[in-house]
Structures are given as structure tokens and as C-alpha cells.
Design a protein around this motif. Structure first.
Motif, PDB file in Angstrom:
ATOM      1  N   UNK A   5       0.827  -1.208   0.000  1.00 34.13           N
ATOM      2  CA  UNK A   5       0.000   0.000   0.000  1.00 34.13           C
ATOM      3  C   UNK A   5       0.865   1.263   0.000  1.00 34.13           C
ATOM      4  N   UNK A  25      -7.067   9.370   3.549  1.00 38.70           N
ATOM      5  CA  UNK A  25      -7.544   9.209   4.935  1.00 38.70           C
ATOM      6  C   UNK A  25      -9.030   8.876   4.962  1.00 38.70           C
ATOM      7  N   UNK A  26      -9.772   9.504   4.059  1.00 38.02           N
ATOM      8  CA  UNK A  26     -11.212   9.203   4.013  1.00 38.02           C
ATOM      9  C   UNK A  26     -11.473   7.751   3.653  1.00 38.02           C
ATOM     10  N   UNK A  27     -10.543   7.168   2.880  1.00 43.33           N
ATOM     11  CA  UNK A  27     -10.684   5.757   2.512  1.00 43.33           C
ATOM     12  C   UNK A  27     -10.225   4.822   3.626  1.00 43.33           C
ATOM     13  N   UNK A  28      -9.742   5.392   4.714  1.00 41.19           N
ATOM     14  CA  UNK A  28      -9.310   4.554   5.834  1.00 41.19           C
ATOM     15  C   UNK A  28      -7.832   4.214   5.794  1.00 41.19           C
ATOM     16  N   UNK A  29      -7.094   4.892   4.891  1.00 34.31           N
ATOM     17  CA  UNK A  29      -5.632   4.753   4.882  1.00 34.31           C
ATOM     18  C   UNK A  29      -5.053   5.903   5.688  1.00 34.31           C
ATOM     19  N   UNK A  73      -3.367   5.959   8.562  1.00 31.31           N
ATOM     20  CA  UNK A  73      -3.494   5.940  10.020  1.00 31.31           C
ATOM     21  C   UNK A  73      -2.122   6.075  10.679  1.00 31.31           C
ATOM     22  N   UNK A 125       0.095   3.735  10.634  1.00 26.74           N
ATOM     23  CA  UNK A 125       0.363   2.418  11.235  1.00 26.74           C
ATOM     24  C   UNK A 125       1.172   1.510  10.320  1.00 26.74           C
TER      25      UNK A 125
END
Lengths: 148, 111
Positions: free
Chosen positions: A54, A104-108, A110, A112
Motif C-alpha cells: 500500500x 484518509x477518508x478511505x481509511x488509509x 493511520x 500504522x
């Protein structure tokens, strides 16, 4: 003797290609399962290679994963061509991310990714040149079983 | 408990991956951060999320999740459903929010 490859395979990753993102890590997971790598190592390696894949998709132009397996170790090498990392210590901090608002909106994003890779690997090396690219060495020992 | 029983009890709508509803569910994981799901979900979990894009399918496949429950009546992208059908990942839709559906799934699986 221990450096004899049981398996050596390369996978290409295209930067920015979100529609195929995860394909390389899924293929690698299937291979590891098939050749009978310890399930706990398969899970740890899948997590690490997904995060690394990713990162290439999100931040690099292109990348290559080399999977090398010997009787004693599983070595995932990721080499990408792209923007590189300005401050590796900062990038290794949990919660730090340079992801865009859309990512970030897609959940990436973070923060981490790299910490997760380090946490799951037995050995982890990262090197980067700004404006050129980043290389990761993610290594798992195969001569012991159980969780890290 | 199998996914198809959960669909019935929680009044979910199966939007994709209908061929794979006989799978046993081991538990649930509720999160919208992909790295968190990759790191902490377990094989056979139902993943409860509001994410509707196609990258969720790769995460579900990679972690051998039982399926995905999309909350708040959000509609997944066409690409997501296409990929889910190709990869045999059940995508279920709920009108409820993550808190409620997580609580109900927890109760169901605890029993």
C-alpha cells in the motif's frame, strides 16, 4: 547450504493503482500457505507485505517485491522508485502519516503502516533516498515456530 | 454461526458474494481504518465498517474474513461489488449504525 533458495519470485506494483492494490500481498499469502509455511508466519508476513504494498501504491511511482525463501528464512524485499522518505525516524512513529485527505477518508493514512511492518517482522531494515525511492527488507525466521 | 443465519437475524441485505454464505463466523471486528483491520482482525471475522470502496475486498481476502457488513445504509461502489463477487467475499448491508450492529452481532455470537 542455508542460502539455497526454496523459492524466489518477483512481483511488480504500480504506483497509484488502487484498483489492483492488495493483489501482490494476496498472491504472496497464497504461495506461503501452499508451500506450508507456519500459519502464524503467513499471517505476519501478509500484514507486513500488505502495508508495504500500500505504501508503494500510495506514495511511489512503481515498485518491485522480491520474495526469497530459504530453508531458514523468508525474505521480502521491496524496492520502489518515487518520492522517498525525508525523515525515517518520523515515518516510523505510530500515527505519523503524509497521506492526503482522500486517502484518509478511505481509511488509509493511520500512520500504522511502517510500525506494523516492524512489529510483525523478525528483522526489518529501511533505507530511503529523497526523490529516488525506498527499500525495505522484511525478514522472518523459519527455523522456529509460534508467535514472535 | 453461519453468515446466512446472521443475515436473517440482523436483517441484513446480501449485495455480493452470495455463493459464500455458508461460512462460519468466528467473531466480529469494527473499524474504518484499513491498517487496524489488517493488523487486528481474525480469520472468519465479520468486518463492520462504513467504508464502501473496493480496497476493502483485498483486506477481507488477505485476512480470510467471513465478510463485510456496511453500516448506515451506505451503498458500496460498483467496483466493490464486482470485486467482491469475483473474490467470493460476502458484502452485507445494514440500515443500522456500527455501534448497534456490533452490539447485536456480539450478542448473537456470544449465545
Amino acid at each position: 547450504m542455508n542460502d539455497e533458495y526454496v523459492l524466489s519470485q518477483k512481483f511488480k506494483i504500480k504506483g497509484g493503482d488502487f484498483s489492483n492494490a492488495g493483489r501482490t500481498s494476496t498472491s504472496i499469502k497464497e504461495i506461503l500457505k501452499e508451500i506450508g509455511i507456519d500459519p502464524s508466519i503467513v499471517i505476519r508476513a501478509s500484514i507486513a507485505v500488505y502495508e508495504a504494498e500500500m505504501n508503494v501504491v500510495m506514495y511511489a511511482n512503481k515498485g518491485m517485491v522480491t520474495l526469497n525463501i530459504t530453508p531458514v528464512k523468508l525474505h521480502l524485499k521491496l524496492e520502489d522508485e518515487g518520492q522517498g522518505i525525508a525523515d525515517i525516524d518520523q515515518a516510523m512513529k505510530e500515527g505519523f502519516s503524509t497521506a492526503t485527505h482522500e486517502m484518509r477518508e478511505m481509511g488509509f493514512g493511520a500512520g500504522m503502516g511502517l510500525p506494523n511492518i516492524k512489529k510483525n517482522a523478525d528483522r526489518f531494515k529501511i533505507a530511503s533516498r529523497l526523490g529516488e525511492g525506498t527499500t525495505l527488507d522484511i525478514i522472518f525466521c523459519l527455523n522456529k515456530t509460534g508467535n514472535k | 454461526m453461519k453468515i446466512k443465519e446472521i443475515i436473517e437475524k440482523l436483517q441484513l441485505k446480501a449485495l455480493a458474494g452470495q455463493a459464500n454464505l455458508d461460512v462460519d463466523v468466528s467473531g466480529g471486528y469494527t473499524s474504518d481504518l484499513l491498517s487496524d483491520v489488517i493488523a487486528n482482525s481474525k480469520e472468519g471475522n465479520l468486518w463492520i465498517t462504513l467504508q464502501i470502496h473496493q480496497n476493502t475486498i483485498a483486506v477481507a481476502r488477505l485476512k480470510d474474513l467471513a465478510g463485510i457488513i456496511i453500516v448506515n445504509n451506505r451503498e458500496p461502489d460498483d467496483d466493490t461489488l464486482k470485486k467482491a463477487n469475483k473474490e467470493n467475499v460476502p458484502v452485507l448491508c445494514s440500515q443500522e449504525m456500527a455501534f448497534e450492529i456490533s452490539g447485536k452481532l456480539y450478542e448473537l455470537l456470544k449465545a
